[in-house]
Design a protein around this motif. Structure first.
Motif, PDB file in Angstrom:
ATOM      1  N   CYS A 117       0.852  -1.185   0.000  1.00 29.55           N
ATOM      2  CA  CYS A 117       0.000   0.000   0.000  1.00 29.55           C
ATOM      3  C   CYS A 117       0.890   1.236   0.000  1.00 29.55           C
ATOM      4  N   HIS A 118       0.279   2.402  -0.106  1.00 36.36           N
ATOM      5  CA  HIS A 118       1.010   3.659  -0.008  1.00 36.36           C
ATOM      6  C   HIS A 118       1.459   3.840   1.439  1.00 36.36           C
ATOM      7  N   PRO A 119       2.703   4.280   1.679  1.00 30.81           N
ATOM      8  CA  PRO A 119       3.167   4.466   3.057  1.00 30.81           C
ATOM      9  C   PRO A 119       2.276   5.387   3.886  1.00 30.81           C
ATOM     10  N   GLY A 120       1.726   6.424   3.232  1.00 36.53           N
ATOM     11  CA  GLY A 120       0.838   7.334   3.956  1.00 36.53           C
ATOM     12  C   GLY A 120      -0.450   6.658   4.391  1.00 36.53           C
TER      13      GLY A 120
ATOM     14  N   LEU B 134       0.100  -1.703 -12.016  1.00 38.04           N
ATOM     15  CA  LEU B 134      -0.547  -1.972 -10.731  1.00 38.04           C
ATOM     16  C   LEU B 134       0.282  -1.391  -9.582  1.00 38.04           C
ATOM     17  N   ILE B 135       1.584  -1.553  -9.643  1.00 37.87           N
ATOM     18  CA  ILE B 135       2.447  -0.992  -8.602  1.00 37.87           C
ATOM     19  C   ILE B 135       2.365   0.527  -8.603  1.00 37.87           C
ATOM     20  N   ARG B 136       2.346   1.118  -9.785  1.00 31.78           N
ATOM     21  CA  ARG B 136       2.216   2.581  -9.867  1.00 31.78           C
ATOM     22  C   ARG B 136       0.883   3.051  -9.291  1.00 31.78           C
TER      23      ARG B 136
ATOM     24  N   LEU C 261       8.568  -9.459  -6.846  1.00 30.82           N
ATOM     25  CA  LEU C 261       8.344  -8.410  -7.844  1.00 30.82           C
ATOM     26  C   LEU C 261       8.385  -7.011  -7.254  1.00 30.82           C
ATOM     27  N   VAL C 262       8.244  -6.895  -5.928  1.00 28.14           N
ATOM     28  CA  VAL C 262       8.134  -5.565  -5.311  1.00 28.14           C
ATOM     29  C   VAL C 262       9.198  -5.349  -4.240  1.00 28.14           C
ATOM     30  N   ARG C 263      10.233  -6.188  -4.248  1.00 33.76           N
ATOM     31  CA  ARG C 263      11.259  -6.082  -3.210  1.00 33.76           C
ATOM     32  C   ARG C 263      11.944  -4.723  -3.239  1.00 33.76           C
ATOM     33  N   ASP C 264      12.282  -4.229  -4.431  1.00 34.19           N
ATOM     34  CA  ASP C 264      12.951  -2.930  -4.526  1.00 34.19           C
ATOM     35  C   ASP C 264      12.057  -1.810  -4.030  1.00 34.19           C
ATOM     36  N   GLU C 265      10.775  -1.849  -4.388  1.00 31.81           N
ATOM     37  CA  GLU C 265       9.846  -0.800  -3.952  1.00 31.81           C
ATOM     38  C   GLU C 265       9.674  -0.822  -2.432  1.00 31.81           C
TER      39      GLU C 265
ATOM     40  N   GLN D 219      11.957  -1.961  -0.200  1.00 34.42           N
ATOM     41  CA  GLN D 219      13.204  -1.540   0.430  1.00 34.42           C
ATOM     42  C   GLN D 219      13.433  -0.041   0.305  1.00 34.42           C
ATOM     43  N   SER D 220      12.970   0.544  -0.804  1.00 34.67           N
ATOM     44  CA  SER D 220      13.146   1.985  -1.009  1.00 34.67           C
ATOM     45  C   SER D 220      12.096   2.816  -0.285  1.00 34.67           C
ATOM     46  N   GLY D 221      11.041   2.175   0.201  1.00 31.53           N
ATOM     47  CA  GLY D 221       9.981   2.897   0.892  1.00 31.53           C
ATOM     48  C   GLY D 221       8.942   3.500  -0.017  1.00 31.53           C
ATOM     49  N   ARG D 222       8.996   3.176  -1.302  1.00 31.08           N
ATOM     50  CA  ARG D 222       7.990   3.710  -2.221  1.00 31.08           C
ATOM     51  C   ARG D 222       6.626   3.081  -1.982  1.00 31.08           C
ATOM     52  N   VAL D 223       6.612   1.847  -1.473  1.00 29.31           N
ATOM     53  CA  VAL D 223       5.381   1.210  -1.014  1.00 29.31           C
ATOM     54  C   VAL D 223       5.681   0.604   0.352  1.00 29.31           C
TER      55      VAL D 223
END
Length: 311
Positions: free
Chosen positions: A170-173, A231-233, A248-252, A254-258
């Protein structure tokens, strides 16, 4: 040193026409025109300075020189053909054409490939266009990484690689807001959120809730997307929440984008990514090397290791 031997193309034209007794049939075998056969033999006759064959109503008749050339060239030509076929086979065994789910390739496979090339510098790997319903009816690919369950591909060699381990993102917010409201203390709280999904995995949410032990009558899905990247976007734009393969979402993550509301919840589904190949290609050298490397690499992935260790 002056070479006395003729060119191979002219020699093949002569030998084929002499064997079949016809320029037309020789042209069909060599996939050229009848005129090309005639010109090649004329050049050969000019090279030797004398006629090699005569054409009449009954076909072709070799001259004495033509007969000597035909009889003397048969064995060497057969040896060259056998050698050439063997060399082409050796070259083919070191080439592998692969197709794969694009998102898996960019998010997980390609970052691992330098290790493969280091281990097998002699193998050339190329990628063909991905087809979701690959049936190996064409010349390529040699193998394909497909999403599904092994029973979908009877008769094929299908090895599970990765992708059964699912995570909600989900979105961090959104996560911070729901936690502040005390709404996401358990997975049951997710039922009230917009559930985004991949159109090729519409049952992923139902499987995830079942695996998380959430009692439910049905799952009301929101918007669907036919590409994981979109979908990730959508999740990053806070359109809702999604459940996807963790690899598929490990980078997102780890970076905190999700963010992951329940990162330690081990939910796995039946579908995963499998390396598939038809039975007749099981002995392909390059494929054997790639398969061994791929399965070994996947076995070290944190998600696969966790799945192996869990009861």
């Amino acid at each position: 040193m002056r070479l006395h031997s003729p060119s191979m193309s002219e020699l093949h034209a002569f030998m084929t026409a002499a064997r079949l007794g016809s320029f037309t049939q020789a042209a069909d075998v060599l996939c050229v025109t009848q005129g090309a056969i005639s010109r090649a033999i004329s050049r050969l006759e000019a090279h030797f300075g004398q006629p090699l064959m005569q054409r009449n109503a009954h076909g072709l008749k070799l001259t004495e020189t033509g007969r000597k050339l035909f009889e003397g060239a048969q064995a060497p030509l057969q040896a060259i053909e056998a050698l050439s076929a063997g060399l082409r086979t050796d070259e083919r065994r070191l080439r592998l054409t692969l197709s794969t789910v694009p998102t898996l390739a960019s998010a997980w496979l390609v970052p691992q490939l330098p290790d493969f090339y280091q281990r097998h510098p002699d193998i050339r790997l190329s990628f063909a266009a991905y087809r979701r319903n690959e049936d190996f009816s064409g010349d390529t690919p040699d193998a394909s990484i497909l999403s599904g369950t092994p029973d979908q591909w009877p008769g094929w060699q299908a090895d599970y690689v990765i992708g059964r381990e699912m995570v909600v993102i989900c979105h961090p917010g959104r996560l911070a807001a729901r936690q502040a409201q005390g709404m996401w203390n358990t997975p049951h709280g997710l039922l009230g959120e917009p559930l985004l999904y991949h159109t090729n995995g519409m049952d992923n949410w139902a499987q995830w809730f079942t695996g998380a032990g959430v009692p439910r009558d049905s799952v009301a899905l929101a918007n669907g997307f036919d590409q994981v990247s979109i979908l990730i976007r959508a999740v990053m734009a806070d359109m809702g929440i999604a459940v996807l393969q963790r690899c598929l979402v490990r980078d997102e993550l780890q970076s905190g984008r999700v963010a992951a509301p329940f990162p330690e919840l081990p939910v796995r589904i039946a579908r995963g990514y499998h390396l598939c190949a038809p039975a007749q290609r099981r002995d392909h050298h390059a494929l054997t090397c790639f398969r061994e490397w791929l399965l070994e690499t996947a076995s070290r992935d944190p998600d696969v290791v966790a799945a192996t260790l869990s009861p």
